[in-house]
Design an enzyme around this catalytic site. Structure first.
Site, PDB file in Angstrom:
ATOM      1  CB  SER A 182      -0.959  -0.002   1.192  1.00 54.70           C
ATOM      2  OG  SER A 182      -0.293  -0.339   2.379  1.00 54.70           O
ATOM      3  CG  HIS A 210      -3.875  -0.658  -1.791  1.00 58.67           C
ATOM      4  ND1 HIS A 210      -4.333   0.631  -2.000  1.00 58.67           N
ATOM      5  CD2 HIS A 210      -3.566  -0.731  -0.476  1.00 58.67           C
ATOM      6  CE1 HIS A 210      -4.276   1.308  -0.871  1.00 58.67           C
ATOM      7  NE2 HIS A 210      -3.821   0.514   0.078  1.00 58.67           N
ATOM      8  CE  LYS A 241      -7.157   0.639   0.997  1.00 66.68           C
ATOM      9  NZ  LYS A 241      -6.791  -0.406   1.961  1.00 66.68           N
TER      10      LYS A 241
HETATM   11  C1  LIG Z   1      -6.757  -0.677   3.359  1.00 62.64           C
HETATM   12  C2  LIG Z   1      -6.182  -1.989   3.669  1.00 62.64           C
HETATM   13  C3  LIG Z   1      -6.754  -2.808   4.627  1.00 62.64           C
HETATM   14  C4  LIG Z   1      -7.901  -2.361   5.474  1.00 62.64           C
HETATM   15  O1  LIG Z   1      -9.078  -2.388   4.751  1.00 62.64           O
HETATM   16  P1  LIG Z   1     -10.421  -1.819   5.455  1.00 62.64           P
HETATM   17  O2  LIG Z   1     -11.508  -2.507   4.759  1.00 62.64           O
HETATM   18  O3  LIG Z   1     -10.392  -0.355   5.267  1.00 62.64           O
HETATM   19  O4  LIG Z   1     -10.323  -2.198   6.902  1.00 62.64           O
HETATM   20  C5  LIG Z   1      -6.215  -4.060   4.823  1.00 62.64           C
HETATM   21  N1  LIG Z   1      -5.148  -4.478   4.125  1.00 62.64           N
HETATM   22  C6  LIG Z   1      -4.556  -3.708   3.201  1.00 62.64           C
HETATM   23  C7  LIG Z   1      -3.392  -4.217   2.439  1.00 62.64           C
HETATM   24  C8  LIG Z   1      -5.047  -2.437   2.951  1.00 62.64           C
HETATM   25  O5  LIG Z   1      -4.450  -1.668   2.066  1.00 62.64           O
END
Ligand SMILES: *Cc1c(COP(=O)(O)O)cnc(C)c1O
Length: 395
Positions: A182, A210, A241
């Site tokens: 990320s 991501h 996302k």
């Molecule tokens: C954003 C992210 C999460 C968390 O996701 P949420 O649904 O916002 O809790 C978990 N793992 C990775 C790699 C992320 O980038």
């Protein structure tokens, strides 16, 4: 609260401010989108995980509204008591079909999915082997399990193999990695990881938060991009996302494993079910993605375009081929200053510093979206160039 604690905490927080590590929340006075309103001003947003531009898409909003009309606002229950509607089963089936996996279990977030991932499956006799740059939620999930923990240097396959050799005596072993990292935007070497896992008889889990929705020929993520479908045992991902950006997440994978999570995953057993509006919105996103790949193509074209302009300007970028372009600044205070000067130019980005990235590795993470136009991208790159020159970051 006593005086000593008050003083200690005030000093700690002041210290963060002095080091440029204090995170301020900026208030947005509009829906999420390509252009947002911040401080009474319209600015272009380059720091949302809104890769497909679906966060304010009318079709998704309508689907969420319809789901709320049909299924209600909330369920006031966890899944196994009275929190499972046909809608939840429909979404789980749609995700399984999209990700081509055997079964799927929903969570309120991917953070929760990762909190659930390890503990039911891996105990004292087992080992978890984790990339050093894995997301915080993976690190926390690993901590919740009693399994032995081994780390390998970022994407270093020789080290991964060493860790597999070191853990030969374990009952079960699981390799876990972000699909797209990320903060750097690079893709895990999933082909090599799966080959090593097969050689050493380990399971593989990929967090594709991501990537799901835009990476790979039909948006099925890094697993599709790397051609390892069927070789990965578990995928965790988020709907927060690319896939509409509201919230919600899942673990998708082998049926037996998903069955185990339904019996033992603590965030599933002890936290509320996903709201109907989120289920309806996410189902609509999956339907759109199945019928149309133009959005994801646009996302990657935009990222490529921005990356090229920034390279030409002489910025220090982390090499990657995703919608994340990490512009390295290193110094924390300078990263904060760069972001705030860009905001004055109408470009909304954020400086990332410790603990989100290692100390001394501060950066601006630029995220491209299908919603951006060519003009938006040129405007952003031009703003980076003029502020970057003024700050002496580029010549
Ligand atoms: C954003 C992210 C999460 C968390 O996701 P949420 O649904 O916002 O809790 C978990 N793992 C990775 C790699 C992320 O980038």
């Amino acid at each position: 609260m006593n005086e000593r604690i008050t003083q200690e905490l005030a000093e700690f927080l002041d210290g963060l401010k002095r080091e440029g590590l204090y995170k301020e929340e900026r208030i947005i006075d509009s829906p999420q989108g390509r252009e947002i309103e911040v401080g009474g001003k319209a600015v272009l947003n380059f720091c949302a995980n809104n890769y497909l531009g679906l966060s304010d898409d009318r079709r998704i909003i309508k689907a969420a509204q319809d789901a709320m009309d049909e299924w209600g606002y909330g369920l006031s229950s966890v899944r196994f008591i009275c929190g499972t509607q046909a809608l939840h089963k429909r979404l789980e089936a749609a995700i399984s079909s999209y990700l081509r996996s055997e079964d799927t279990i929903l969570f309120s977030s991917c953070f929760d999915a990762n909190a659930a991932l390890f503990e039911p499956l891996l105990g004292e006799e087992d080992a978890i082997i984790s990339d050093e740059l894995n997301h915080a939620s993976i690190i926390d999930g690993v901590r919740l399990s009693k399994a032995r923990r081994l780390r390998y240097a970022h994407s270093n396959m020789a080290e991964l193999e060493d860790r597999l050799k070191e853990s030969q005596g374990s009952r079960r072993r699981l390799i876990v990695t972000d699909g797209v990292f990320s903060m750097d935007g690079d893709v895990a070497k999933l082909g090599e990881i799966c080959t090593l896992a097969e050689r050493y008889d380990a399971l593989v889990a990929v967090d594709d938060s991501h990537a799901t929705g835009y990476l790979g020929a039909t948006g099925r993520g890094s697993v599709e991009l790397c051609g390892v479908e069927g070789r990965v045992d578990l995928i965790t991902t988020t709907f927060g996302k690319a896939c509409g950006g509201a919230s919600g997440g899942c673990i998708s994978g082998r049926r037996l494993l998903i069955d185990l999570y339904r019996q033992r995953a603590r965030p599933y057993l002890f936290s509320n079910t996903v709201a109907p509006a989120i289920c309806g919105g996410t189902l609509k996103v999956l339907e759109l993605l199945k019928s149309d790949t133009t959005l994801r193509e646009r996302t990657l074209q935009n990222a490529h375009h921005f990356r090229r302009l920034m390279e030409q300007a002489g910025f220090d970028l982390i090499k990657a081929e995703t919608a994340i372009v990490a512009v390295m600044v290193y110094d924390e205070a300078k990263a904060v200053e760069l972001a705030s000067r860009l905001l004055e130019e109408g470009i909304y980005v954020i400086g990332f510093s410790f603990p989100v990235v290692p100390k001394g590795k501060a950066r601006i993470r630029v995220q491209l979206s299908a919603a951006h136009s060519n003009e938006d991208i040129i405007r952003a790159a031009n703003a980076f160039t003029s502020v970057g020159r003024a700050m002496g970051l580029i010549s």
